[in-house]
Design an enzyme around this catalytic site. Structure first.
Site, PDB file in Angstrom:
ATOM      1  N   ASP A  26       0.618  -0.887   0.227  1.00  0.00           N
ATOM      2  CA  ASP A  26      -0.196  -0.346  -0.250  1.00  0.00           C
ATOM      3  C   ASP A  26       1.201   1.517   0.073  1.00  0.00           C
ATOM      4  O   ASP A  26       1.972   0.945   0.365  1.00  0.00           O
ATOM      5  CB  ASP A  26      -0.801   0.037   1.463  1.00  0.00           C
ATOM      6  N   VAL A  28       1.327   2.325  -6.093  1.00  0.00           N
ATOM      7  CA  VAL A  28       0.807   1.983  -7.096  1.00  0.00           C
ATOM      8  C   VAL A  28       1.181   2.230  -9.045  1.00  0.00           C
ATOM      9  O   VAL A  28       1.000   1.700 -10.316  1.00  0.00           O
ATOM     10  CB  VAL A  28      -0.343   0.499  -7.501  1.00  0.00           C
ATOM     11  N   TYR A  71     -14.891   5.689 -12.656  1.00  0.00           N
ATOM     12  CA  TYR A  71     -14.418   4.882 -11.991  1.00  0.00           C
ATOM     13  C   TYR A  71     -15.286   3.687 -12.978  1.00  0.00           C
ATOM     14  O   TYR A  71     -14.696   2.646 -13.160  1.00  0.00           O
ATOM     15  CB  TYR A  71     -15.307   4.323 -11.387  1.00  0.00           C
ATOM     16  N   LYS A 116     -12.937   0.182 -14.383  1.00  0.00           N
ATOM     17  CA  LYS A 116     -13.303  -0.345 -13.947  1.00  0.00           C
ATOM     18  C   LYS A 116     -13.583  -2.076 -15.129  1.00  0.00           C
ATOM     19  O   LYS A 116     -13.436  -3.102 -15.208  1.00  0.00           O
ATOM     20  CB  LYS A 116     -14.565  -1.165 -13.070  1.00  0.00           C
TER      21      LYS A 116
END
Length: 262
Positions: free
Chosen positions: A50, A78, A170, A174
């Site tokens: 994280d 990330v 979003y 996805k």
């Protein structure tokens, strides 16, 4: 933060005995930490990552205190290719191997398209989609030379299939995760690697509680057949199945973790 769990949640069946599992975005009490906990319960050693260093350390300590297996943690943003590559390299150096990667990182928001900035769009796509590409690429570069194959499980969302107000960035991300899962699975098969995704509807976690109103959460939960949101461990159980040899003939699939009304 309390990572204590109910017996039905922690009871394992050895699904991941001897495996090394990496879980991204695993700090705190959401799906990531629940997945790490489930992997430990199923006999794996885990590496959690994280970008929140303090919370990551706290989560690692609480997971270790469960006494279920080895727990390592690596601070990783990330959105950085270098840090994602280092996560995979660090895992194989510390643990001797990598068997399962769980791409859990994601970022949402509540902004209509007409009001959305380029920066907001780019940020959500970077965290929720491009990060999955980065980690998948790094893992596949390891797996293609490894003698034991591997598994990647991506965390998508039902919004990859469905429309929702103010969630275009979003949802697009996805949907991209779903497409990346299917396409990369075809490529990875030659390495003996399986790639699948879970697609949760609504699961309780602190980030959702902070970014969505109580009214919205109640409305979303009411749309579920059980009238409630999923608990993170319920999503983690499906991830553990996909990571295990019991799903050996599944690849390129997106498994919905929801109880939607028909």
């Amino acid at each position: 933060m309390n990572l204590s769990v109910a017996p039905k949640e922690i009871a394992g069946h050895g699904l991941l005995d001897g495996k090394v599992v990496v879980v991204t975005a695993a700090a705190g009490t959401g799906i990531g930490s629940a997945t790490a906990r489930r992997a430990l319960a199923e006999g794996a050693d885990v590496v959690i990552s994280d970008h929140h260093e303090r919370r990551l350390g706290e989560t690692a300590a609480e997971l270790s205190a469960l006494g279920l297996g080895r727990v390592e943690h690596v601070v990783c943003d990330v959105t950085s290719t270098a840090q994602v590559d280092a996560l995979i390299d660090s895992t194989t150096a510390r643990m001797g191997r990598l068997d399962v990667l769980v791409n859990n990182a994601g970022l949402g928001g509540q902004t209509p398209v007409a009001d959305m900035t380029d920066d907001e769009w780019d940020r959500v796509l970077d965290v929720s989609l491009t990060s999955v590409f980065r980690a998948t690429r790094a893992a596949l570069r390891y797996f293609r030379d490894a003698p034991h194959g591997g598994v990647i499980v991506n965390n998508a969302s039902v919004l990859g299939w469905r429309a929702q107000h103010s969630q275009s960035h979003y949802a697009a991300a996805k949907a991209g995760v779903m497409a990346l899962t299917r396409c990369s699975a075809i490529e990875a098969a030659e390495y003996g690697v399986r790639i699948n995704a879970v697609s949760p509807s609504i699961a309780r976690h602190k980030f959702l509680d902070k970014t969505a109103s109580a009214e919205l959460l109640d409305r979303l939960a009411a749309g579920e057949a059980f009238g409630r949101a999923a608990e993170p461990w319920e999503v983690a159980a499906t991830i553990a199945f996909l990571a295990s040899d019991y799903s050996s003939y599944l690849t390129g699939e997106v498994i919905s973790v929801s109880c939607q009304h028909p």
